[in-house]
Structures are given as C-alpha cells and as structure tokens.
Scaffold this active site. Structure first.
Site, PDB file in Angstrom:
ATOM      1  N   CYS A 255       9.826   1.308   3.605  1.00  0.00           N
ATOM      2  CA  CYS A 255      10.785   0.292   4.024  1.00  0.00           C
ATOM      3  C   CYS A 255      12.184   0.854   4.196  1.00  0.00           C
ATOM      4  O   CYS A 255      13.087   0.145   4.633  1.00  0.00           O
ATOM      5  CB  CYS A 255      10.797  -0.878   3.037  1.00  0.00           C
TER       6      CYS A 255
ATOM      7  N   GLU B  95      -5.018  -4.008  -1.656  1.00  0.00           N
ATOM      8  CA  GLU B  95      -6.433  -3.689  -1.567  1.00  0.00           C
ATOM      9  C   GLU B  95      -6.682  -2.392  -0.787  1.00  0.00           C
ATOM     10  O   GLU B  95      -7.782  -1.835  -0.828  1.00  0.00           O
ATOM     11  CB  GLU B  95      -7.211  -4.844  -0.921  1.00  0.00           C
TER      12      GLU B  95
ATOM     13  N   SER C  15       5.529  -7.009   4.160  1.00  0.00           N
ATOM     14  CA  SER C  15       6.113  -7.320   5.464  1.00  0.00           C
ATOM     15  C   SER C  15       6.951  -8.596   5.387  1.00  0.00           C
ATOM     16  O   SER C  15       6.769  -9.423   4.485  1.00  0.00           O
ATOM     17  CB  SER C  15       5.012  -7.487   6.510  1.00  0.00           C
TER      18      SER C  15
ATOM     19  N   LYS D  25      -1.366  -7.772  -8.716  1.00  0.00           N
ATOM     20  CA  LYS D  25      -2.377  -7.564  -7.684  1.00  0.00           C
ATOM     21  C   LYS D  25      -1.900  -6.436  -6.783  1.00  0.00           C
ATOM     22  O   LYS D  25      -1.011  -6.625  -5.953  1.00  0.00           O
ATOM     23  CB  LYS D  25      -2.617  -8.825  -6.850  1.00  0.00           C
TER      24      LYS D  25
ATOM     25  N   GLU E 223       9.344  -3.955  13.594  1.00  0.00           N
ATOM     26  CA  GLU E 223       9.065  -2.940  12.581  1.00  0.00           C
ATOM     27  C   GLU E 223       7.756  -2.238  12.936  1.00  0.00           C
ATOM     28  O   GLU E 223       6.687  -2.843  12.938  1.00  0.00           O
ATOM     29  CB  GLU E 223       8.954  -3.564  11.195  1.00  0.00           C
TER      30      GLU E 223
ATOM     31  N   PHE F  59       0.807  -1.217   0.000  1.00  0.00           N
ATOM     32  CA  PHE F  59       0.000   0.000   0.000  1.00  0.00           C
ATOM     33  C   PHE F  59       0.841   1.267   0.000  1.00  0.00           C
ATOM     34  O   PHE F  59       0.371   2.322  -0.429  1.00  0.00           O
ATOM     35  CB  PHE F  59      -0.927   0.020   1.234  1.00  0.00           C
TER      36      PHE F  59
END
Length: 490
Positions: free
Chosen positions: A282, A177, A227, A174, A383, A150
């Site tokens: 990240c 979402e 992740s 993909k 994280e 995202f």
C-alpha cells in the site's frame, strides 16, 4: 509432498472446522502448499466465545505481566527470522530479503507494544473543585476482530496484535485466505511465549467469516487492511453494528521529481519503491510526476532500472522481484496495462507475457513503465497493485501538488529534491497521510501511527503507536470526593 491442511486456533487448541477448504498456492511455482478452511459464522462464534471467556481474566492481569509474553515472543521471532521469511516467500512470493525485512518490522511493533505500562497510563488533576479530584483511566475494550491482507502476512497482523493484547484485550484474527500459513506460525510462537489460551484466536475463511465477525455483538472493535471498496464496507458495517473500526484502504501513491533532485539516487529509490514486493504494497510508488526538465533525465533512467530488474522465485539467489499473488491478479494487472496503452500511454518497458524459465506456472508480471500517462485517465486513478509505474509530466511544483491532491487516495506522497523550500511546501500542501522527502517508501516506524487520508483510510485512529493505544482502550473518567460533611457549595 501433500499440502498441509490448516487448522483454526481457538481457545488454545488447534481444530479443524466443518468447512470446505481452498488451495493455497506458492505464486512462483503454482504448487499447492496448503489448504485453508473456509470457516463460517459457527466457527467465528466459537472463537469469539473463547476470546470473551479469556478476556474476563486477561483484563485483570497487570500490564507489567501482560507484556511478559511479548518479550518472549520477540526473542522467539528474532531467533526465527529466516524461517519466518521463508514461509512468507513461499506463500506470498516476496524475495527472501524482502520477507526478512517484513519480519523485522513485525518485531519492531512487538518491541513498541512492550511499553504499554507507560503508553497506557491515564492522567489526573487534584482539586478540580474543593476536595474533588478527577482521573482519566484507560481500560481495554474487550474482544477485538482483526482482518489482514495477503501482501504482508507477517507484518500487518503485528500492527494490531501486540497492542491489542498488551492493552488487555483478546483477539480473533482472520488472515488472508491467500497467505494464511504465516499467521498460523505466529500463533504457535505466541503460545510458546506463554500467552494464555483464548487471548489470541485464529479463524481461517473468507467473506462469511468476516461478516460473522462484523455482526457478532461481543466483538467490540475491528481492525482491517485491504482494498478501498472492502475497507469502506468493513467500516460501514462495523459502525452500523456499534463497533469502533479502523479500516486501511488502497492507494495510488505519487512521487514528484524536481529537476534539482539527485537523479541517479532518485531512480534507485523509486525503482525499489515501485517494483519492490512486486508492487503489492500500500506504499508502493505507482505514479511519478516529473516537473519541468526532470523527465528528460529521469524517464530513461527509470526505464533502464525496470528493464534490468531480475524477476524470479524469491528464494533464488540474485532475484530482485518475485511474482504477483495469483493468476487472477496477473490477468488484472496486464489488463490495466493494456487499457493504459490503449488510452495513449507509451509502453517504455512492457512487463506482460514474460514467463520465468523453470517457473512457467508462476504468476509473473515483469516491471513495467508507462510514459505520457494522462493524469485524468483510468490508469492514473486505479490502484494496480502490481509492478507498474506510470510517468506523467507537469511544468511546476504547484501543478504537481494539484495532481497529488486531486487523487481520491491519500496514503502516501513523496518528493525528490535538493530544495528545502520546495520540500516544506510539499509536506505542508500535499494531501496524504504519509509524506516522504527523498524517501520512496514513507513507512512510519512502529512508534508513529501508520497514517492515511481520503479513501485510503476509514476511521480516525490508525494502526501502530499511540493511535493503537487509543483505539484498543476506552477512556473512563472518575470524579472522586471523600467529604466528611456535605454541602452544596463547590
């Protein structure tokens, strides 16, 4: 205004899958701005079939012709930087400045991938034995699956799409979402640029769509960013199904500050790294390790920088930092702050429970600085993926490097100093894939691979640059001989 019902893009057509939809929120306002379908295996299978059919023709298109849509795509994206940035701001929460920078980094990858006619070249050697020549040529792998996060809905897809397509592959992507709108717009631009139907396919969904992609026998390669637990899952399942995979995971990026660093400049750079994009990247600095006396100056400076950062809706003028992506993310981040304080960290700046006036339904966490963080604590190891900076102290450069190297992650490590000797020691000994020297976000340009070590990456070929060419092509060795007579002598 009614929320847009998003469609899948399959075989050059926009279509609505027979699947339930979930809301897509503007994280600053809480408003539902779209509805994303949760596609299943049937929908993925249809997209893979379209990609597989398109590949039979696309792989035969000369590389010089395959890059022509990329040139057109770059021009279209250049002309629509602000429009694309506004989409990113509304669905992801970034400021417009951050979103525009993201779009420009996406364009940079398109530019580099347009060099495929040179980058994809093989090699040859005549007379490896008398009258025998040997060649290495590169060929596309086939249908590629791409799964993106995202936090960079415009840039991360472009770590993969331009290279995969220019190398002669076809793609099923993909997007997250949580931020699916940007990818839909990018697919429209690809179509406007003249990319043939079926070369790029977009399927919205969640885990069911991911698993279908991982298990489909015609998907030959998987590219992923997300992740670490999911990256490990993606890599293992893809590998078990005989696919090549590159899976970028999470991070806990340390910054080491030496006493000889320019403290004013270091503070500004680290604050931008830690709190830019609300810490949801990240390569965000999440740990600062001050060495010797550096903490006496740096710690109050970074606390002031955090406290003075303006938080709000990213489209509003003067806003330095937007919201985190969801209410669940806000709850998780605030819980980690609380756990850190309970474990002994000092809340120098506490960003919890600070709603933004006029945007009370938004998912805001203000910049947070925690001092005296124990390097062995859960906060130091976890994280956070939010605007939280942990500060810890050591006495020597060697101790700082030891803290860096004990981390399970290895995405990035940075050093701030005026000492060339310390810088060389750090870049030589620090176990991380991206190293910054007086740089707060060591993000590689598109012509370099986006590196990552340890539990920050699963695979052996990274995104971007020549690694992308190696990943999206298979090497074929050809040994040729054209004898007029045959003998067994070599």
């Amino acid at each position: 205004m009614a929320a847009e019902a998003l469609l899948n893009y399959v075989g050059g057509q926009w279509e609505s899958p027979s699947a339930e939809s979930i809301p897509v929120e503007n994280p600053a306002t809480g408003d539902v701005i779209a509805k994303a379908p949760m596609s299943g295996a049937k929908d993925v299978g249809k997209a893979v079939a379209a990609a597989s059919e398109a590949w039979q023709k696309w792989r035969r298109v000369p590389p010089g012709d395959r890059i022509q849509p990329l040139f057109k795509l770059k021009a279209l994206m250049d002309a629509q930087v602000k429009d694309l940035a506004r989409i990113i701001t509304d669905e992801c929460g970034k400021t417009l400045v951050e979103a525009e920078a993201e779009v420009k980094r996406a364009i940079e990858n398109v530019e580099v991938a347009a060099g495929i006619p040179s980058l994809m070249q093989g090699s040859n050697l005549e007379d490896i034995a008398s009258g025998i020549d040997e060649l290495m040529i590169r060929q596309p792998v086939g249908v590629v699956g791409v799964i993106t996060p995202f936090n960079f809905p415009g840039m991360v897809p472009m770590w993969f799409l331009p290279y995969a397509i220019a190398c002669g592959n076809t793609v099923v992507i993909k997007p997250s979402e949580k931020t699916p709108i940007t990818m839909g717009r990018i697919a429209q631009l690809f179509a406007e640029a003249g990319l043939p139907a079926g070369v790029l396919n977009v399927v919205h969904g969640g885990k069911d769509a991911v698993d279908a992609m991982l298990d489909h026998p015609e998907v030959r390669a998987i590219s992923f960013v997300g992740s670490t637990p999911v990256a490990r899952y993606i890599y293992q399942r893809a590998a078990a199904n005989g696919k090549r995979a590159q899976a970028q995971g999470g991070a806990k990026n340390p910054v080491v500050v030496l006493p000889d660093a320019d403290m004013e400049m270091t503070t500004r750079i680290v604050a931008d790294s830690a709190f830019g994009c609300a810490g949801q990247r990240c390569l965000a600095s999440s740990v600062v390790i001050t060495v010797d006396d550096a903490g006496k100056t740096f710690t109050p400076l970074i606390a002031d920088a955090a406290a003075s950062r303006k938080v709000g809706y990213g489209a509003d003028s003067g806003v330095d930092m937007g919201p985190v992506i969801t209410a669940e993310s806000r709850t998780r981040i605030e819980g980690l702050i609380a756990a850190g304080v309970k474990a002994g960290a000092t809340p120098l700046v506490d960003g919890r429970n600070q709603p933004v006036k006029g945007f009370e339904q938004g998912h805001f966490v203000s910049p947070t600085v925690l001092g005296n963080v124990d390097p062995t604590s859960e906060l130091a190891k976890t994280e956070v993926f939010g605007p939280v900076l942990s500060v810890m102290h050591v006495n020597t450069v060697d101790e700082a490097i030891d803290v860096v190297n004990k981390s399970a992650y290895g995405n990035m490590a940075c050093l701030f100093t005026s000492s060339g000797a310390a810088a060389r020691q750090f870049r030589y000994e620090a176990r991380a894939g991206n190293i910054g020297i007086n740089v707060g976000v060591a993000a590689p340009m598109a012509y370099f691979p986006f590196s990552g070590w340890k539990e920050s990456f699963f695979g052996d070929l990274h995104a971007q640059g020549r690694d992308a060419i190696d990943f999206y092509t298979e090497k074929k060795i050809v040994v040729e001989r054209w004898p007029s007579t045959w003998s067994r002598k070599f």
